[in-house]
Scaffold this motif. Sequence first.
Motif, short mmCIF file in Angstrom:
data_model
loop_
_atom_site.label_atom_id
_atom_site.label_comp_id
_atom_site.label_asym_id
_atom_site.label_seq_id
_atom_site.Cartn_x
_atom_site.Cartn_y
_atom_site.Cartn_z
N LEU A 50 10.06 1.38 -8.11
CA LEU A 50 9.44 0.06 -8.21
C LEU A 50 9.37 -0.37 -9.68
O LEU A 50 9.69 -1.51 -10.02
CB LEU A 50 8.06 0.08 -7.57
N MET A 51 8.98 0.55 -10.55
CA MET A 51 8.94 0.26 -11.99
C MET A 51 10.34 -0.09 -12.51
O MET A 51 10.51 -1.04 -13.28
CB MET A 51 8.40 1.47 -12.76
N THR A 52 11.35 0.65 -12.07
CA THR A 52 12.72 0.39 -12.50
C THR A 52 13.17 -1.00 -12.06
O THR A 52 13.76 -1.75 -12.84
CB THR A 52 13.67 1.47 -11.93
N SER A 53 12.89 -1.35 -10.83
CA SER A 53 13.27 -2.67 -10.33
C SER A 53 12.60 -3.77 -11.15
O SER A 53 13.26 -4.73 -11.57
CB SER A 53 12.87 -2.80 -8.86
N ARG A 54 11.31 -3.63 -11.37
CA ARG A 54 10.57 -4.63 -12.15
C ARG A 54 11.12 -4.74 -13.56
O ARG A 54 11.32 -5.85 -14.06
CB ARG A 54 9.09 -4.26 -12.18
N LEU A 55 11.38 -3.61 -14.18
CA LEU A 55 11.88 -3.60 -15.56
C LEU A 55 13.24 -4.30 -15.67
O LEU A 55 13.45 -5.15 -16.54
CB LEU A 55 11.99 -2.16 -16.06
N PHE A 56 14.15 -3.97 -14.76
CA PHE A 56 15.49 -4.55 -14.85
C PHE A 56 15.52 -6.04 -14.49
O PHE A 56 16.30 -6.80 -15.06
CB PHE A 56 16.49 -3.75 -14.01
N LEU A 57 14.66 -6.46 -13.57
CA LEU A 57 14.59 -7.89 -13.27
C LEU A 57 14.07 -8.68 -14.46
O LEU A 57 14.62 -9.72 -14.83
CB LEU A 57 13.71 -8.14 -12.04
N VAL A 58 13.00 -8.17 -15.06
CA VAL A 58 12.43 -8.86 -16.21
C VAL A 58 13.40 -8.83 -17.40
O VAL A 58 13.53 -9.81 -18.14
CB VAL A 58 11.05 -8.26 -16.56
N ALA A 59 14.11 -7.72 -17.58
CA ALA A 59 15.11 -7.63 -18.65
C ALA A 59 16.20 -8.68 -18.45
O ALA A 59 16.64 -9.33 -19.39
CB ALA A 59 15.71 -6.23 -18.71
N TRP A 60 16.63 -8.85 -17.20
CA TRP A 60 17.68 -9.83 -16.92
C TRP A 60 17.19 -11.25 -17.17
O TRP A 60 17.87 -12.05 -17.80
CB TRP A 60 18.20 -9.68 -15.49
N ILE A 61 16.01 -11.58 -16.70
CA ILE A 61 15.49 -12.93 -16.87
C ILE A 61 15.28 -13.23 -18.36
O ILE A 61 15.69 -14.29 -18.85
CB ILE A 61 14.19 -13.12 -16.06
N ALA A 119 12.61 1.78 -3.25
CA ALA A 119 11.15 1.60 -3.27
C ALA A 119 10.66 1.14 -1.90
O ALA A 119 9.59 1.57 -1.44
CB ALA A 119 10.75 0.60 -4.35
N ALA A 120 11.42 0.28 -1.24
CA ALA A 120 11.01 -0.19 0.10
C ALA A 120 11.01 0.95 1.11
O ALA A 120 10.11 1.05 1.95
CB ALA A 120 11.95 -1.30 0.57
N VAL A 121 11.99 1.84 1.00
CA VAL A 121 12.10 2.95 1.94
C VAL A 121 11.03 4.02 1.67
O VAL A 121 10.49 4.61 2.60
CB VAL A 121 13.52 3.58 1.86
N THR A 122 10.71 4.25 0.40
CA THR A 122 9.77 5.31 0.05
C THR A 122 8.32 4.85 0.01
O THR A 122 7.42 5.68 -0.10
CB THR A 122 10.13 5.93 -1.32
N GLY A 123 8.09 3.54 0.12
CA GLY A 123 6.73 3.01 0.02
C GLY A 123 6.01 2.95 1.35
O GLY A 123 6.55 3.27 2.41
N LYS A 124 4.77 2.47 1.26
CA LYS A 124 3.95 2.31 2.46
C LYS A 124 4.47 1.16 3.30
O LYS A 124 5.00 0.18 2.77
CB LYS A 124 2.50 2.04 2.06
N ARG A 125 4.27 1.27 4.58
CA ARG A 125 4.73 0.26 5.53
C ARG A 125 4.13 -1.12 5.20
O ARG A 125 4.79 -2.13 5.37
CB ARG A 125 4.36 0.69 6.94
N GLU A 126 2.89 -1.16 4.73
CA GLU A 126 2.22 -2.43 4.43
C GLU A 126 2.94 -3.22 3.33
O GLU A 126 2.82 -4.43 3.25
CB GLU A 126 0.77 -2.21 3.97
N ASN A 127 3.67 -2.54 2.47
CA ASN A 127 4.35 -3.18 1.34
C ASN A 127 5.82 -3.45 1.61
O ASN A 127 6.49 -4.09 0.81
CB ASN A 127 4.20 -2.31 0.09
N ARG A 128 6.33 -2.94 2.71
CA ARG A 128 7.76 -2.99 2.97
C ARG A 128 8.30 -4.41 3.12
O ARG A 128 9.35 -4.75 2.59
CB ARG A 128 8.09 -2.16 4.21
N LYS A 129 7.57 -5.28 3.82
CA LYS A 129 8.05 -6.65 4.03
C LYS A 129 8.19 -7.38 2.69
O LYS A 129 9.17 -8.09 2.47
CB LYS A 129 7.11 -7.43 4.94
N ARG A 130 7.22 -7.20 1.82
CA ARG A 130 7.27 -7.85 0.51
C ARG A 130 8.46 -7.33 -0.29
O ARG A 130 9.20 -8.11 -0.92
CB ARG A 130 5.97 -7.59 -0.26
N LEU A 131 8.70 -6.03 -0.27
CA LEU A 131 9.82 -5.47 -1.02
C LEU A 131 11.16 -5.87 -0.41
O LEU A 131 12.13 -6.12 -1.14
CB LEU A 131 9.70 -3.95 -1.11
N ILE A 132 11.22 -5.98 0.89
CA ILE A 132 12.46 -6.44 1.54
C ILE A 132 12.72 -7.90 1.18
O ILE A 132 13.86 -8.30 0.95
CB ILE A 132 12.43 -6.19 3.06
#
Length: 161
Positions: A13-24, A77-90
């Motif tokens: 999740l940290m990696t995804s956030r970092l690379f998205l912000v780096a790109w923007i 992150a979506a696969v390894t995270g809690k079910r409650e957060n999966r929809k948001r990550l998808i």
Amino acid sequence: MSALNRILHSLFLMTSRLFLVAWIGGAALFVVTSIAEQRSPEFDSAAKDRLATVRFPLYYQFGALCLSTSIVATGIAAVTGKRENRKRLIAGLTLCLVSAGVAAYDYVEVYQPLQKAITPPGQVRGPDFITLHERSAFVNEIHISLALLAAIVICLPNRME
């Protein structure tokens, strides 16, 4: 959720956030410096064309690296995270995929013909160049906006339930 899953989820999740912000941020910096170069009287038309042919491939490579990394990291992150957060990550993953698809369209259908229009450097720019340039600006606004929306969705805090 096991300790290993929590660690993997947090890391990806940290990696995804970092690379998205780096790109923007990188895309915003690229646009600002490109506009400054094009408006600068210090560069003639041929120099501006050469700068574009040197810089734009790096822009697309950096975008591909950042978006691809974010797509993979968000998926894990979506696969390894809690079910409650999966929809948001998808949802964030879907936005990343659409942004990457729009960026790929821009590279193939808009940038490559634009590059041909300024090679060799210094030629007179015809109406095709202006149309392609305007299309590129519009398509880039769309794909960067999608990436920004993906970053917002992915950066929302996880539910603790």
